[in-house]
Design an enzyme around this catalytic site. Structure first.
Site, short mmCIF file in Angstrom:
data_model
loop_
_atom_site.label_atom_id
_atom_site.label_comp_id
_atom_site.label_asym_id
_atom_site.label_seq_id
_atom_site.Cartn_x
_atom_site.Cartn_y
_atom_site.Cartn_z
N CYS A 1 76.33 -46.05 -31.10
CA CYS A 1 77.53 -45.99 -30.27
C CYS A 1 78.38 -44.81 -30.75
O CYS A 1 78.57 -44.64 -31.95
CB CYS A 1 78.31 -47.30 -30.41
SG CYS A 1 79.84 -47.34 -29.47
N LEU A 2 78.88 -44.03 -29.81
CA LEU A 2 79.69 -42.87 -30.18
C LEU A 2 80.96 -43.29 -30.93
O LEU A 2 81.53 -42.51 -31.68
CB LEU A 2 80.06 -42.05 -28.94
CG LEU A 2 78.88 -41.38 -28.22
CD1 LEU A 2 79.35 -40.70 -26.94
CD2 LEU A 2 78.18 -40.38 -29.12
N GLY B 1 75.79 -42.85 -22.67
CA GLY B 1 76.74 -43.69 -21.96
C GLY B 1 78.10 -43.56 -22.62
O GLY B 1 78.18 -43.32 -23.83
N HIS C 1 75.43 -52.33 -22.82
CA HIS C 1 76.21 -51.84 -23.97
C HIS C 1 77.58 -51.33 -23.49
O HIS C 1 78.61 -51.68 -24.07
CB HIS C 1 75.42 -50.72 -24.68
CG HIS C 1 76.15 -50.06 -25.80
ND1 HIS C 1 75.75 -50.16 -27.12
CD2 HIS C 1 77.27 -49.29 -25.81
CE1 HIS C 1 76.60 -49.47 -27.87
NE2 HIS C 1 77.53 -48.93 -27.11
N GLU C 2 77.57 -50.52 -22.45
CA GLU C 2 78.83 -49.95 -21.95
C GLU C 2 79.72 -51.02 -21.35
O GLU C 2 80.94 -51.00 -21.52
CB GLU C 2 78.56 -48.84 -20.93
CG GLU C 2 77.76 -47.65 -21.44
CD GLU C 2 78.27 -47.08 -22.75
OE1 GLU C 2 79.50 -47.10 -22.99
OE2 GLU C 2 77.45 -46.62 -23.55
N HIS D 1 81.87 -52.71 -23.77
CA HIS D 1 83.07 -51.96 -24.16
C HIS D 1 84.26 -52.36 -23.29
O HIS D 1 85.40 -52.36 -23.76
CB HIS D 1 82.84 -50.45 -24.00
CG HIS D 1 82.16 -49.81 -25.18
ND1 HIS D 1 82.72 -49.79 -26.44
CD2 HIS D 1 80.99 -49.15 -25.29
CE1 HIS D 1 81.90 -49.15 -27.26
NE2 HIS D 1 80.83 -48.75 -26.58
N GLN E 1 86.53 -45.94 -24.72
CA GLN E 1 86.11 -45.04 -25.81
C GLN E 1 86.85 -43.71 -25.80
O GLN E 1 86.82 -42.98 -26.78
CB GLN E 1 84.60 -44.77 -25.72
CG GLN E 1 83.76 -45.98 -26.03
CD GLN E 1 82.29 -45.62 -26.03
OE1 GLN E 1 81.66 -45.56 -24.99
NE2 GLN E 1 81.74 -45.34 -27.20
NI NI Z 1 79.19 -47.73 -27.37
#
Ligand code: NI
Length: 174
Positions: free
Chosen positions: A96-97, A43, A138-139, A142, A48
């Site tokens: 998470c990236l 995701g 989660h996304e 963000h 991000q």
């Molecule tokens: Ni994330």
């Protein structure tokens, strides 16, 4: 396209509604569809990659179960998502990236309903559970400037402080 890392202001901001699905947005979404698996994520939310707009992509590759049956993956964009009717609770490990190297169990609702706009501008809704429900929540966080580490118990956050501060100091991008 660079993935923004913990400490970058854009990750703490509440993102703005998407008002127009134009060529520019579609190109950005295509680039995110590519970047997400490249970075080994499933995701990726617009903030991000430095864009403070309310959308995210989910890219889950096809997989196989123990009997060799193919489990169909998904490649989808959720524009201006609105989550509702959470059900149940479960703990799942998240990463998470934007917070590389940190994996922790987070408790969230198990099932969730989402209303969202697709790439054609159509307003749709769906009920999601399992991995997809997890990624979507989660996304979606963000888009409100929330990172998963802030959902951990206080003690756990204290223990992670050094590593998070190190990320902040380094702020190295992919
Ligand atoms: Ni994330």
């Amino acid at each position: 396209m660079e993935i923004r890392i913990y400490g970058d202001e854009v990750l703490n901001q509440r993102a703005e509604e998407v008002t127009q699905i134009d060529v520019e947005l579609k190109e950005l979404i295509d680039a995110m569809y590519q970047k997400c698996p490249e970075a080994n994520g499933i995701g990726l939310a617009a903030p991000q990659v430095g864009v403070s707009k309310r959308f995210f992509v989910v890219v889950v590759p096809d997989s196989e179960d123990d009997d060799g049956n193919v489990i169909k993956g998904t490649k989808q964009v959720f524009i201006n998502p609105a989550l509702s009717n959470p059900e149940g609770k479960c703990k799942m490990e998240e990463g998470c990236l934007s917070v590389p190297g940190i994996w922790e169990y987070v408790e969230r609702p198990e099932i969730i309903e989402v209303e969202y706009t697709d790439i054609e501008g159509k307003r749709l809704s769906g009920r999601f559970e399992g991995l997809l429900a997890r990624v979507i929540q989660h996304e979606n966080d963000h888009l409100d400037g929330i990172l998963f580490v802030s959902k951990l118990p206080r003690l756990k956050q204290e223990l992670l402080k050094k590593r998070l501060n190190a990320l902040k100091a380094r702020k190295r991008n992919y």
